[in-house]
Design a protein around this motif. Structure first.
Motif: not given
Length: 239
Positions: A174, A177, A199-200, A212
């Protein structure tokens, strides 16, 4: 639960009233936008993927005690959720430097940050979503107190820890975000909006491949396949 009147249409969703004044329906669209709406396209099935991914991640957070607006997924493109007054602050959470952070501050792209960075942007398309500090937030009366900003930061970091741990087992980093918060009917600040590859930023742990919306921003193609990969990993159907 049925839609009644259209409340609002944004870049990625239509928000509908329902017969229950405390509940709304978000209809996830197939539209794609980047660079504050300057680049636009559509990808058939993207909205349904974002709805499914958001549903699964809201469930993960709810199970960990994070208060959210999520109620249930109604069908492929529609989500039922609590009605909230939106706090017009976009909360950016960063674990790895990339994008505007690298461009604006010269931090090496891909550098793991020494701690989780939480930034605030003003949710205002006309102004281009400018950066905010705490004093800006108070002057603009976006929150009622510094304590509320501290709470939003705390929740952003808590959400980050939960999401990072969840995806580390799915083979995804991750990177960063965007979160949004709102006030429910009782005035409590809760997580709203969506939790999706729109939005990540997700990078494959082994290959570094983007999974993404950067695939659209950078013209790389394969966006739907990337979103499907994220969903399949969440569901445990792919490594």
């Amino acid at each position: 639960m049925e839609k009644t009147a259209l409340l609002y249409e944004g870049k990625a969703k239509r928000i509908w009233h329902t017969e229950d004044e405390t509940l709304l329906i978000s209809e996830f669209k197939d539209d794609l936008t980047a660079f504050n709406g300057e680049k636009k396209s559509t990808e058939k099935g993207k909205g349904a993927l974002n709805n499914k991914i958001s549903t699964e991640l809201f469930k993960v957070l709810n199970e960990k005690g994070v208060p959210t607006h999520f109620v249930e997924m109604l069908d492929e493109n529609n989500m039922l959720h609590k009605k909230c007054d939106v706090i017009r602050i976009e909360v950016i959470v960063r674990n790895i430097a990339t994008g505007s952070l690298s461009r604006n501050l010269g931090i090496e792209d891909g550098k793991v940050l020494p701690f989780t960075l939480v930034e605030f942007d003003y949710k205002n398309d006309e102004l281009g979503d400018p950066k905010l500090n705490d004093q800006h937030c108070l002057i603009l009366e976006l929150v009622k107190s510094s304590d509320e900003l501290d709470y939003i930061r705390f929740m952003a970091r808590r959400i980050n820890t939960i999401i990072k741990d969840f995806f580390s087992d799915k083979g995804l980093n991750v990177v960063d975000f965007k979160l949004e918060f709102g006030r429910d009917v009782n005035g409590n600040i809760i997580l709203i909006d969506e939790l999706s590859p729109d939005n990540f930023r997700f990078w494959d742990i082994e290959t570094g491949e983007s999974m993404d919306k950067d695939r659209f921003r950078k013209g790389q193609g394969g966006l739907k396949v990337a979103y499907e990969t994220v969903l399949n990993r969440i569901l445990g159907e792919a490594k």
